[in-house]
Design an enzyme around this catalytic site. Structure first.
Site, short mmCIF file in Angstrom:
data_model
loop_
_atom_site.label_atom_id
_atom_site.label_comp_id
_atom_site.label_asym_id
_atom_site.label_seq_id
_atom_site.Cartn_x
_atom_site.Cartn_y
_atom_site.Cartn_z
N PHE A 263 0.45 -1.15 0.13
CA PHE A 263 0.08 -0.06 0.64
C PHE A 263 1.16 1.21 0.25
CE2 PHE A 263 -2.31 3.54 1.66
CZ PHE A 263 -3.14 3.07 1.13
N ASP B 82 9.68 2.66 1.42
CA ASP B 82 8.72 3.93 1.64
C ASP B 82 8.22 3.63 3.72
OD1 ASP B 82 6.02 4.68 2.53
OD2 ASP B 82 5.18 4.07 0.93
N LYS C 173 3.21 11.66 6.38
CA LYS C 173 2.23 11.16 8.04
C LYS C 173 2.97 12.18 9.10
CE LYS C 173 0.49 6.93 6.62
NZ LYS C 173 -1.06 7.42 6.11
#
Ligand SMILES: Cc1ncc(COP(=O)(O)O)c(C=O)c1O
Length: 398
Positions: free
Chosen positions: A137, A222, A251
């Protein structure tokens, strides 16, 4: 409490939120419109690692709000340089490419890797391949969903972007077999968060590093969800002793206040970008840079990482006690734990709803897995409360 009908009438239905209407947040806790308090064990998918309203981060944002918030990169601003310097130092790299959302950082890295492939590695024009992992994801853009295996994320959004090859997560032999002379990069989540906090075998990321070196391929980690303290280290890569070529961050980099993301790497890779080839109106804006800089300063103390490590052990010990009592298994790193609920008892969604009634907010993923990622500022008592509520929900459902 009733949910505003605008959610049905005036918002696209691309989410299925729990029936909780939050109006305030403080540290690890949020309060709904009726004054009921909840322990936030999702922390906005780790964007709120440092808690709601962290005083140092809020102060940095407020101070910058009164000065200037947006200049665009058409001009320099006085916040971006210090932020980039601090972030590069934290990651032990040379350069930072600032963006806003996680998906933008991923897209930016894909462009950088392709340009590096053509300009440095000498790959035939338009033939670059990037190897990704099954179950990945990385966000929601059309290119990113092109290499997702999740039909819900992909269906009806084609045609898809070519140039990606997917191999089983954690399988170094499959990765090696997929490398061709056109491979420019391997894009990996050090832990797959959305897949259910899936931790690869301990030797996998070191093997990715070795294969990337052997075949002159970039290793892109990531760390948008796994990075910046969550796993008890600055990066999950630190926990397994590897250094990727590019870190993707997002984030928590914005402190839960503004969207801030970045690609971080050395000059020989990020230096391939030339003026006019890539950009973002908001990327690197002074407000984002001021908050991001304050986040980096927090992490530079090492205190959040240490706290996540200790609290995470406490959380994992608590969850371990529920195995055989409605929990089939769990895994994680630091303060980030995926818990497999026995599907015979309930779906993950039902468990989340019951937990919300008891004042604990968590989110399910893939059927019967729920994940705990409370803000790192939570206390041991908070963690005990969350585990106790899960124990009672599972006992109720048995
Ligand atoms: C590993 C990873 N990469 C990228 C993203 C996309 O980030 P954003 O939602 O900010 O675009 C996410 C979001 O959950 C993520 O977990």
């Amino acid at each position: 409490m009733s949910v505003d009908p605008a959610y049905t009438e005036h918002l696209a239905h691309n989410y299925h939120p729990l029936e909780v209407v939050v109006s305030h947040g403080d540290g690890a806790w949020v309060t709904d419109v009726d004054g009921k308090r909840y322990l936030d064990c999702l922390a906005a998918y780790s964007a709120v690692n440092f808690g709601h309203g962290h005083p140092l981060l809020v102060a940095a944002a407020k101070e910058q709000l009164d000065r200037i918030t947006l200049t665009s990169r058409a001009f320099h601003n006085d916040q971006l340089g210090p932020f980039a310097t601090a972030l590069a130092a934290l990651a032990k790299k040379d350069m930072v490419l600032p963006m806003n959302t996680g998906a933008e950082a991923v897209e930016s890295a894909i462009k950088v890797a392709r340009a590096w492939g053509y300009r440095v590695k000498g790959v035939t024009p338009d033939a670059a391949e990037i190897i990704v992992m099954d179950g990945n994801f990385h966000g929601r853009t059309t290119t990113i969903i092109s290499f997702s295996n999740d039909e819900q994320a992909r269906a009806d959004f084609g045609p898809y972007t070519p140039g990606f090859v997917s191999v089983p997560y954690g399988d170094a032999a499959a990765l090696e077999a997929a490398i061709t002379p056109n491979t420019v990069a391997v894009l990996v989540e050090p832990i797959q968060g959305e897949a259910g906090i899936v931790v690869p075998p301990a030797d996998f990321l070191p093997a990715v590093r070795t294969l990337a070196d052997t075949h002159n391929v970039l290793f892109i980690a990531d760390e948008i969800q796994s990075g910046l303290g969550r796993t008890g280290a600055t990066f999950q890569c630190d926990n397994v002793g590897v250094t990727p070529d590019l870190y993707l961050l997002g984030k928590a980099l914005g402190g839960g206040i503004v969207p801030v993301s970045a690609v971080v790497g050395n000059r020989d890779i990020l230096g391939v970008l030339r003026p006019g080839e890539h950009g973002s109106t908001f990327g690197g804006n002074p407000l984002a840079a001021a908050v991001g800089h304050a986040v980096v300063e927090l992490l530079a103390t090492g205190e959040p990482q240490e706290r996540a490590r200790l609290l995470g052990r406490h959380l994992q010990d608590g969850i371990a006690g529920l195995v055989g009592h409605g929990v089939l298994g769990y895994r994680g790193a630091g303060l980030w734990v995926g818990v497999d609920i026995d599907p015979a008892l309930a779906t993950g969604r039902v468990v989340c709803e019951r937990l919300a009634e008891r004042g604990v907010l968590v989110k399910d993923t893939h059927g019967s897995t729920i994940r705990f990622a409370p803000p790192i500022v939570a206390s041991e008592t908070d963690i005990d409360f969350a585990v106790e509520q899960l124990r009672e929900v599972l006992a109720e459902l048995a």
